[in-house]
Structure formats: structure tokens, C-alpha cells
Design a protein around this motif. Sequence first.
Motif, PDB file in Angstrom:
ATOM      1  N   VAL A  98       0.670  -1.479  -0.192  1.00  0.00           N
ATOM      2  CA  VAL A  98       0.399  -0.614   0.047  1.00  0.00           C
ATOM      3  C   VAL A  98       1.142   1.604  -0.323  1.00  0.00           C
ATOM      4  N   THR A  99       2.386   1.254   0.969  1.00  0.00           N
ATOM      5  CA  THR A  99       2.628   2.496   0.731  1.00  0.00           C
ATOM      6  C   THR A  99       3.439   2.694  -0.260  1.00  0.00           C
ATOM      7  N   PHE A 100       4.398   1.470  -1.175  1.00  0.00           N
ATOM      8  CA  PHE A 100       4.250   1.729  -2.807  1.00  0.00           C
ATOM      9  C   PHE A 100       3.521   2.117  -3.062  1.00  0.00           C
ATOM     10  N   MET A 101       2.560   1.793  -3.281  1.00  0.00           N
ATOM     11  CA  MET A 101       1.192   2.244  -4.215  1.00  0.00           C
ATOM     12  C   MET A 101       0.815   3.941  -4.235  1.00  0.00           C
ATOM     13  N   TYR A 155       6.334  -6.142 -17.183  1.00  0.00           N
ATOM     14  CA  TYR A 155       6.884  -5.645 -15.164  1.00  0.00           C
ATOM     15  C   TYR A 155       7.049  -6.870 -14.742  1.00  0.00           C
ATOM     16  N   PRO A 156       7.726  -8.022 -15.087  1.00  0.00           N
ATOM     17  CA  PRO A 156       8.223  -9.568 -13.946  1.00  0.00           C
ATOM     18  C   PRO A 156       8.635  -8.781 -12.755  1.00  0.00           C
ATOM     19  N   ALA A 157       9.942  -8.082 -12.493  1.00  0.00           N
ATOM     20  CA  ALA A 157      10.154  -7.411 -11.261  1.00  0.00           C
ATOM     21  C   ALA A 157       9.164  -7.613 -10.204  1.00  0.00           C
ATOM     22  N   VAL A 158       7.986  -6.045 -10.939  1.00  0.00           N
ATOM     23  CA  VAL A 158       6.869  -5.098 -10.604  1.00  0.00           C
ATOM     24  C   VAL A 158       6.878  -6.707  -9.857  1.00  0.00           C
ATOM     25  N   ASP A 159       5.600  -7.007 -10.521  1.00  0.00           N
ATOM     26  CA  ASP A 159       4.783  -7.814 -10.240  1.00  0.00           C
ATOM     27  C   ASP A 159       4.999  -9.115  -9.311  1.00  0.00           C
ATOM     28  N   ALA A 160       6.712  -9.141  -8.908  1.00  0.00           N
ATOM     29  CA  ALA A 160       7.417 -10.304  -8.027  1.00  0.00           C
ATOM     30  C   ALA A 160       7.733  -9.759  -6.955  1.00  0.00           C
ATOM     31  N   ALA A 161       8.104  -8.225  -6.744  1.00  0.00           N
ATOM     32  CA  ALA A 161       7.970  -8.160  -5.548  1.00  0.00           C
ATOM     33  C   ALA A 161       6.301  -7.158  -4.765  1.00  0.00           C
ATOM     34  N   LEU A 162       5.694  -7.269  -5.637  1.00  0.00           N
ATOM     35  CA  LEU A 162       4.107  -6.616  -4.991  1.00  0.00           C
ATOM     36  C   LEU A 162       3.978  -8.124  -4.708  1.00  0.00           C
ATOM     37  N   THR A 163       4.455  -9.148  -5.217  1.00  0.00           N
ATOM     38  CA  THR A 163       3.639 -10.437  -5.185  1.00  0.00           C
ATOM     39  C   THR A 163       4.083 -10.571  -3.353  1.00  0.00           C
ATOM     40  N   GLY A 165       5.142  -8.155  -1.408  1.00  0.00           N
ATOM     41  CA  GLY A 165       4.915  -7.406  -0.955  1.00  0.00           C
ATOM     42  C   GLY A 165       5.096  -7.120   0.806  1.00  0.00           C
ATOM     43  N   ASP A 166       7.307  -7.264   0.420  1.00  0.00           N
ATOM     44  CA  ASP A 166       7.593  -6.977   1.792  1.00  0.00           C
ATOM     45  C   ASP A 166       8.175  -5.439   2.315  1.00  0.00           C
ATOM     46  N   SER A 167       8.709  -4.640   1.124  1.00  0.00           N
ATOM     47  CA  SER A 167       9.018  -4.025   0.558  1.00  0.00           C
ATOM     48  C   SER A 167       9.161  -2.729  -0.015  1.00  0.00           C
ATOM     49  N   ALA A 168       8.170  -1.998   0.345  1.00  0.00           N
ATOM     50  CA  ALA A 168       7.741  -0.874  -0.763  1.00  0.00           C
ATOM     51  C   ALA A 168       9.184   0.028  -1.279  1.00  0.00           C
ATOM     52  N   ASP A 169      10.658  -0.505  -0.994  1.00  0.00           N
ATOM     53  CA  ASP A 169      11.632   0.162  -0.982  1.00  0.00           C
ATOM     54  C   ASP A 169      12.264  -0.738  -2.593  1.00  0.00           C
ATOM     55  N   ALA A 170      12.007  -2.211  -2.100  1.00  0.00           N
ATOM     56  CA  ALA A 170      12.325  -2.824  -2.837  1.00  0.00           C
ATOM     57  C   ALA A 170      11.485  -2.637  -4.299  1.00  0.00           C
ATOM     58  N   THR A 171      10.298  -2.248  -4.294  1.00  0.00           N
ATOM     59  CA  THR A 171       9.235  -2.834  -5.210  1.00  0.00           C
ATOM     60  C   THR A 171       9.466  -0.913  -5.740  1.00  0.00           C
ATOM     61  N   ALA A 172       9.419   0.230  -5.299  1.00  0.00           N
ATOM     62  CA  ALA A 172      10.341   1.131  -6.204  1.00  0.00           C
ATOM     63  C   ALA A 172      11.343   0.529  -7.291  1.00  0.00           C
ATOM     64  N   GLN A 173      12.481   0.708  -5.767  1.00  0.00           N
ATOM     65  CA  GLN A 173      13.414   0.095  -7.382  1.00  0.00           C
ATOM     66  C   GLN A 173      13.139  -0.576  -9.037  1.00  0.00           C
ATOM     67  N   ALA A 174      12.027  -1.726  -8.182  1.00  0.00           N
ATOM     68  CA  ALA A 174      11.219  -2.519  -9.490  1.00  0.00           C
ATOM     69  C   ALA A 174      10.753  -1.414 -10.999  1.00  0.00           C
ATOM     70  N   ILE A 175       9.926  -0.538 -10.497  1.00  0.00           N
ATOM     71  CA  ILE A 175       9.519   0.442 -10.748  1.00  0.00           C
ATOM     72  C   ILE A 175      10.150   1.264 -11.944  1.00  0.00           C
ATOM     73  N   TRP A 176      11.433   1.715 -11.108  1.00  0.00           N
ATOM     74  CA  TRP A 176      12.870   2.896 -11.739  1.00  0.00           C
ATOM     75  C   TRP A 176      13.128   2.251 -12.817  1.00  0.00           C
ATOM     76  N   SER A 183      11.625   7.996 -17.616  1.00  0.00           N
ATOM     77  CA  SER A 183      12.463   9.346 -17.026  1.00  0.00           C
ATOM     78  C   SER A 183      13.674   8.352 -15.864  1.00  0.00           C
ATOM     79  N   HIS A 184      12.246   6.714 -15.629  1.00  0.00           N
ATOM     80  CA  HIS A 184      12.927   6.182 -14.420  1.00  0.00           C
ATOM     81  C   HIS A 184      12.804   6.977 -12.911  1.00  0.00           C
ATOM     82  N   TYR A 185      12.001   7.838 -13.281  1.00  0.00           N
ATOM     83  CA  TYR A 185      11.492   8.924 -12.018  1.00  0.00           C
ATOM     84  C   TYR A 185      12.973   9.340 -11.629  1.00  0.00           C
TER      85      TYR A 185
END
Length: 208
Positions: A98-101, A155-163, A165-176, A183-185
Motif C-alpha cells: 500500500v505504501t509503495f502504491m 513488468y516481471p520484477a514489479v509483479d514479483a515484488a508486489l507478490t 509484499g514485504d518492501s516498499a523500497d524494493a518495489t520502488a526500485q523495480a518500477i524505476w 524518466s525512470h523517476y
Amino acid sequence: MSALFSTAAVFGIVATLALAPIAPPADLAVAEASLAAATARDEVQRVDIAGDATQPAASRESYTASTGPETLISGGTNLDWAKLVLVEGGWPLTEANVTFMMRWMRQENGADNWWNRNNPLNNGQGSGGGSGLGSYPTLVEAAYYAAENLKSGRYPAVDAALTRGDSADATAQAIWASPWASSHYGYGTHWSSRPYEVIEAPASAWGR
């Protein structure tokens, strides 16, 4: 003299009745005799419990209440929309997810106008805008297409990180690192981790 004798006789009868034990009913006497005989023959059923036996722990199932789409739609906030995307994608509603989203949505449209074009993540899929500038009829469709795009295999890395669900920072790095934003943020330099605000969208954005 005769009266005195009669009184003594009656008293003797009463005393005899008071002192004599009352005989048990015939069926009770038979049952007691049978039990005594069975005990003598060691035929009485018994259960022997080992001295080191332990009582098994009672099984207690764990139940968690699931958040349904209708509940989130009626809530109407950016927090509800973030959870709706997770529900649509089948990802766990963890605090990290939720925090990542919420952080991601804020980077795309800003908290005060997060429902802009009913496209909080500037998603191109299904919105009629390949560059992410399209719009959806309601935020409900937007949540569905956001989840569909993330589950598309691009977006396999994002999907895996959301699955996980233990780190907002790790999912953020995946979306970057993904192709979601050209811009990759800034690989994190254009990404804020400050506390998010919960803001309600107009009812019309939800199709209500």
C-alpha cells in the motif's frame, strides 16, 4: 397396666423400624452384585494413560477479512484506489504494498489531483493514450487496467515484488528499472518517501 403395655409395644415397633436399614431395590442390589463380581474378575473397562502423555494442542484456524472492491469504491479515497489495484492484481494488501502504491501515485499525478483524467498512474493500457496521457471512464476501470498492465509480463520484477509484499523500497526500485516511465523517476532522485496523505476523489470519478 394394659395401656402401658400397649404404649411400650408401639414404641418398640417404631424403634425397630428406625434402627433397621432400608433394603435397596432388587435391581440396584443386582447391579451392585454384578459390578463386584466383574471387579473381582478384572473385567471392568478402564483406560490407562501413560505418565508422559501430553494433551494435544487445540487447532485454531486463522481467518483474515478480505477487502472487497465495493467497499473500496464506496470509500472513494486514493488509499482505497491503491488497495483496489492490489485486489485486482491478486497481490497481498500489506503495508509495504500500500505504501509503495501511494508513493507511486503521488509521483505520477500529485496527491491533490490524484484522480486526474481518472488515470492515477498515467497508464497507457486501455486508456486510449499510449504515452499514458489517456483517460478512463471511471477510477474503477483505471484500477483494473493498471493491474492488468502490471501482470502483462512486461513488468516481471514489479509483479514479483508486489507478490512478496514485504518492501516498499524494493518495489520502488523495480518500477524505476522498468519501462513504465521513460524518466525512470531519476532512479529514485525524483521519488519521495515522505508520509502520504489520504484524499477523497469526487464521487463522479468513481462513476457514482
